[in-house]
Write a protein that holds these residues in place. Structure first.
Motif, PDB file in Angstrom:
ATOM      1  N   SER A  50       4.608  -0.621  -9.147  1.00  0.00           N
ATOM      2  CA  SER A  50       5.686  -0.365  -8.176  1.00  0.00           C
ATOM      3  C   SER A  50       5.099  -0.026  -6.806  1.00  0.00           C
ATOM      4  N   LEU A  51       4.033   0.784  -6.795  1.00  0.00           N
ATOM      5  CA  LEU A  51       3.372   1.145  -5.536  1.00  0.00           C
ATOM      6  C   LEU A  51       2.703  -0.079  -4.906  1.00  0.00           C
ATOM      7  N   MET A  52       2.061  -0.892  -5.758  1.00  0.00           N
ATOM      8  CA  MET A  52       1.422  -2.113  -5.250  1.00  0.00           C
ATOM      9  C   MET A  52       2.468  -3.037  -4.636  1.00  0.00           C
ATOM     10  N   GLN A  53       3.638  -3.102  -5.276  1.00  0.00           N
ATOM     11  CA  GLN A  53       4.709  -3.945  -4.769  1.00  0.00           C
ATOM     12  C   GLN A  53       5.254  -3.414  -3.445  1.00  0.00           C
ATOM     13  N   ALA A  54       5.400  -2.085  -3.364  1.00  0.00           N
ATOM     14  CA  ALA A  54       5.940  -1.465  -2.150  1.00  0.00           C
ATOM     15  C   ALA A  54       5.017  -1.673  -0.954  1.00  0.00           C
ATOM     16  N   TYR A  55       3.706  -1.587  -1.204  1.00  0.00           N
ATOM     17  CA  TYR A  55       2.734  -1.715  -0.118  1.00  0.00           C
ATOM     18  C   TYR A  55       2.091  -3.099  -0.058  1.00  0.00           C
ATOM     19  N   GLU A  56       2.598  -4.017  -0.897  1.00  0.00           N
ATOM     20  CA  GLU A  56       2.114  -5.400  -0.925  1.00  0.00           C
ATOM     21  C   GLU A  56       0.597  -5.468  -1.116  1.00  0.00           C
ATOM     22  N   LEU A  57       0.140  -4.733  -2.124  1.00  0.00           N
ATOM     23  CA  LEU A  57      -1.291  -4.727  -2.463  1.00  0.00           C
ATOM     24  C   LEU A  57      -1.531  -5.651  -3.650  1.00  0.00           C
ATOM     25  N   GLY A  58      -2.590  -6.429  -3.586  1.00  0.00           N
ATOM     26  CA  GLY A  58      -2.920  -7.320  -4.682  1.00  0.00           C
ATOM     27  C   GLY A  58      -2.629  -8.771  -4.365  1.00  0.00           C
ATOM     28  N   VAL A  59      -3.484  -9.628  -4.871  1.00  0.00           N
ATOM     29  CA  VAL A  59      -3.382 -11.059  -4.601  1.00  0.00           C
ATOM     30  C   VAL A  59      -2.072 -11.648  -5.117  1.00  0.00           C
ATOM     31  N   ASN A  60      -1.673 -11.239  -6.306  1.00  0.00           N
ATOM     32  CA  ASN A  60      -0.496 -11.830  -6.942  1.00  0.00           C
ATOM     33  C   ASN A  60       0.709 -10.889  -6.997  1.00  0.00           C
ATOM     34  N   ILE A  61       0.736  -9.908  -6.128  1.00  0.00           N
ATOM     35  CA  ILE A  61       1.799  -8.906  -6.203  1.00  0.00           C
ATOM     36  C   ILE A  61       3.183  -9.494  -5.906  1.00  0.00           C
ATOM     37  N   LYS A  62       3.239 -10.637  -5.196  1.00  0.00           N
ATOM     38  CA  LYS A  62       4.521 -11.269  -4.899  1.00  0.00           C
ATOM     39  C   LYS A  62       4.879 -12.360  -5.911  1.00  0.00           C
ATOM     40  N   SER A  63       4.094 -12.451  -6.957  1.00  0.00           N
ATOM     41  CA  SER A  63       4.340 -13.487  -7.962  1.00  0.00           C
ATOM     42  C   SER A  63       5.667 -13.243  -8.688  1.00  0.00           C
ATOM     43  N   LYS A  64       6.275 -14.334  -9.102  1.00  0.00           N
ATOM     44  CA  LYS A  64       7.528 -14.243  -9.858  1.00  0.00           C
ATOM     45  C   LYS A  64       7.311 -13.615 -11.240  1.00  0.00           C
TER      46      LYS A  64
END
Length: 206
Positions: A50-64
């Motif tokens: 959830s934190l990675m998603q909020a801060y857009e951290l990670g290569v695939n964090i926006k993956s479906k």
């Protein structure tokens, strides 16, 4: 005294059952710890994603597939919570330990009579042994074969195994225990792989 009424055989049987229940108690206690740890780790992983998603951290964090990972993790937490409640590993572990302790006390009471016990004394101790087993019959349902084999390996004075047989039984016990705990290993490996993929894995298909 007939062989079937031999104090030595009764002592051996009680000793094996006692050691089996001790091993069962330790195994179930470890199940309790690992189940709890699994819930904690998965919950932390959910917070992390959830934190990675909020801060857009990670290569695939926006993956479906992120939503799928989060749903899977949530369901796993629920399943393990239900399993802990249903199996009640902690309570069973205590029952196994109590049963083993009582059998250990009975074993000490029998020891002085191994060479000179009477038929009446034998019958008394045998009845007491069966009474203890009946008292903890619910725990006995959860007996695990590997626990009994471990008990035999701990009693070289009663169970004689050749070198290869001894090696085979140790390997068998190890494999049975790995299978018994494999669910935790599988969850941790899968969870680690998913987090690695989110953070550093190859780009997801658009």
């Amino acid at each position: 005294m007939k062989k079937e009424n031999d104090f030595g055989n009764l002592y051996k049987k009680i000793d094996a059952t006692s050691k089996t229940r001790f091993h069962s108690s330790r195994r179930l206690k470890l199940h309790t710890k690992l189940s709890t740890a699994t819930i904690v780790v998965i919950s932390l992983a959910l917070i992390l994603t959830s934190l990675m998603q909020a801060y857009e951290l990670g290569v695939n964090i926006k993956s479906k597939y992120l939503a799928l990972i989060q749903v899977f993790s949530s369901i796993t937490v629920l399943v393990y919570s239900l399993l802990i409640d249903k199996n009640d590993f902690s309570s069973l572990s205590e029952k196994m330990y109590s049963c083993a302790s009582k059998l250990g006390e009975l074993k000490q009471k029998i020891y002085p009579y191994l060479e000179s016990g009477t038929q009446e004394q034998y019958n008394k101790f045998k009845d007491e042994y069966h009474d203890i087993l009946k008292l903890y019959e619910t725990a006995a349902i959860n007996d695990f074969r590997a626990d009994y084999v471990r008990a035999q390996l701990d009693m070289p004075e009663n169970y004689k195994f050749g070198h290869w047989k001894f090696l085979y039984l140790n390997i068998k016990v190890t494999l049975l225990y790995i299978i018994n705990y494999f669910q935790y290993i599988g969850v941790f490996v899968l969870l680690s792989s998913m987090l690695y993929w989110l953070w550093l894995g190859p780009l997801a298909a658009k």
